[in-house]
Design an enzyme around this catalytic site. Structure first.
Site, mmCIF file in Angstrom:
data_model
loop_
_atom_site.group_PDB
_atom_site.id
_atom_site.type_symbol
_atom_site.label_atom_id
_atom_site.label_comp_id
_atom_site.label_asym_id
_atom_site.label_seq_id
_atom_site.Cartn_x
_atom_site.Cartn_y
_atom_site.Cartn_z
ATOM 1 C CG HIS D 96 19.599 40.849 52.807
ATOM 2 N ND1 HIS D 96 18.467 41.095 53.545
ATOM 3 C CD2 HIS D 96 19.704 39.497 52.730
ATOM 4 C CE1 HIS D 96 17.927 39.943 53.907
ATOM 5 N NE2 HIS D 96 18.660 38.953 53.426
ATOM 6 C CD GLU D 144 17.238 37.995 49.791
ATOM 7 O OE1 GLU D 144 17.275 37.203 50.734
ATOM 8 O OE2 GLU D 144 17.546 39.203 49.894
#
Lengths: 228, 228, 228, 228
Positions: D96, D144
């Site tokens: 992430h 992302e």
């Protein structure tokens, strides 16, 4: 961007005591001599503090050992693409197993090097990671299984399948990337074997830096690279 | 180990585009000139790739911006105490807020610098951390609250208590450490205020590097340091 | 903040396969039993994923193995003080040699733990670093020379001077910090020796987790701690 | 390995104060209810300390927010594949943007997750990095762009080309990877747009966790996912 010839021998001087300051200059000059005599492309990667001195002293390609992905600004202690270019480097190792980077930083470093007209040499540790690395389209990619680095055991002998699988997995993703063999290279035979397994060169360190006869060793390697 | 005079002004050239290669040399030469004219100790910390060139070009003390704690060996891309010494540095920043280190690496870097006869300049971010840092006995310790770095707001004005508390907490642990004020210094007044709060100098970066008139600015700072 | 009794035995369950899920519960229950029977304070530090289950299952103090210094927010994958408190922990190891932190993060973690009423147990690696750590005023500080961790060689035997010097250097900075001996503890004799060298307890891992008879071992250690 | 249905909505609870302990349970139960009512696959990724409690409380898939690549052993403070599996997770986010990993660790984490029968959800930040990630063959890959995370600006609107280029570049490397849209998703329209751009789901965090009406929002998103 400087055009490199293949096969290529890239000499990583690491941070060995034999390769600081005058030591780096000496090892770079030997590499330059062997390159001139054999016609084989030989590049050298000294420490950051020696980069400018080495690049000024020799005419062979000089690489940085590492570069940070940042743009100029407030990054005390970092090494920027702009700085290594100013110092005379033609490229940089990226993600050496001793200086591993986050994936997004690898991508950014490769991208910034290319934008500056410099050559990224990406290091990876196995065939899967090599395929991932190839997607980032570095000019060169050196496969170095960490368990073999510095052992004197050539990957081409201990794990030839790591080399051949890496060549295959890289080829599935990119045809442009030049693949080097990057661990355990210590003799001319290792170089020849690496080339025969489908690579276009080698990345080595201790065998050259710590050799009693670096010129003789490197010359035999250069000749083996041509045969391979 | 080189003996430094206090008060001292340490100029961190960071990785600003104005401070690469020729830019670093120019800024170092101005610092040398001002130091000679005012008698105030001024040190300069260029990027790793400029270290040797700057150290050869000027006679003022030259610091590295960062140093790794490793001994010579297989540390591709690292910057060793031996390498910065060979390049002509007399010391190094340690743990700058933009290059923070693990506690054990800070201790090892300071220890290795001292063993090599080089000067550690430890950076810390608040009075508590300054006390911890003082226990490691660096020659100098610069307090730089990260929220003030690069803002142009001097810690001596925004948070004078950070400076006075740091001076006190450092003094409880060590009487030998020289304390610098390291954030938001951009004018001669800031330098004077920092000295008046009990420090023996300043560490600054952007105000000098990005100044339209760096010589004039630095001269006023040096004079203020003597007054402080 | 929970008041701990000294001497104390802190059991770090690490990420051993014997200490996941049911294994962690079993090892924590044995510790609870021995603590009840001997009256000696025994704490246990399971993995993050077992924290809530262990804290619910036993009445002895439960520590996290690590905590990040961040405040609640966008820190995917981090472990917050608020989270370990909610899970039932009374404190956390900070800066274990296998999870070392930047100096400013150590200070922030200790500060955030204290503000939340939790107990910081700081790990350090030598007397100098212990003095630096003491300036941050953790409730407990465990000295663990990295070269002895997991060796079964007690620091009290291999390097008793590391323990005594750490005790001295910590005492010069703070009288409030409780000092533990944190490497190579594998027998009751090691515990007794550690206490005799001036510490108030031990931090151990593999000797307990991998013991064939953990209850018997721990009981002998608890009794030795009282004798020490 | 658990078989997931697509489209999928993955809810990253991050370390928001609303999502600790009871908060995490509440948000997971709402997700379970909406999934049951709409038939859309919804997964939830709580903090490590809540993993076991959430996995026990709900029947929807539960992911860890991060996992370390280590095998069981001496890794104090790390989170192992074995530990999240024991706690009831069916997979884990990997890399992430708030917990980025070195490339070799990403590869090792994905590989270890798969060997344990768990599902890797790899996060990447742009089309090039997505192609690299796809070569590592995670089950899911969420793109992302870091500049959009937490902004409430959907990547599908601000930079639809990042999504479509990522879909294309991933497809060139692997046909098996499921692509999610992972930044700026805050409304049902964003979900629909993401699916229409060729993704098979979304990864979102603050919009759900901080919603005044999380059930209503999630229901509208689930319905939009079916339409998309």
């Amino acid at each position: 961007m400087k055009r490199l010839k293949y096969p290529i021998i890239v000499l990583n001087l690491k941070t060995y005591s034999e390769a600081i300051g005058e030591g780096a200059l000496r090892l770079a000059r030997i590499a330059e001599k062997v390159s001139r005599e054999t016609g084989v492309e030989i590049a050298v990667a000294p420490q950051h503090t020696d980069l400018a001195r080495v690049a000024e002293a020799v005419s062979i390609p000089v690489f940085a050992q590492h570069v940070d992905p940042h743009k100029p600004g407030s990054w005390t202690g970092s090494v920027l693409v702009e700085a290594i270019k100013d110092a005379g480097a033609v490229g940089s190792l990226v993600n050496h197993s001793e200086k591993q980077l986050k994936l997004s930083d690898i991508a950014a470093s490769i991208s910034r090097l290319r934008e500056a007209g410099l050559i990224p040499l990406l290091c990876t540790n196995d065939p899967t990671v090599s395929a991932a690395g190839a997607a980032l389209e570095p000019e060169m990619l050196a496969v170095e299984p960490p368990e073999l680095i510095g052992t004197g055991i050539p990957v081409s002998r201990a794990k030839p399948e790591v080399v051949t699988q890496s060549v295959e997995s890289v080829r599935r993703v990119s045809r442009a990337v030049h693949i080097l063999c990057g661990a355990g290279i210590s003799t001319a035979e290792d170089v020849e074997a690496a080339i025969k397994l489908g690579t276009e060169g080698v990345l080595l360190a201790s065998a050259y830096v710590k050799s009693k006869e670096p010129e003789k060793l490197l010359k035999s390697m250069a000749e083996a690279a041509l045969k391979g």
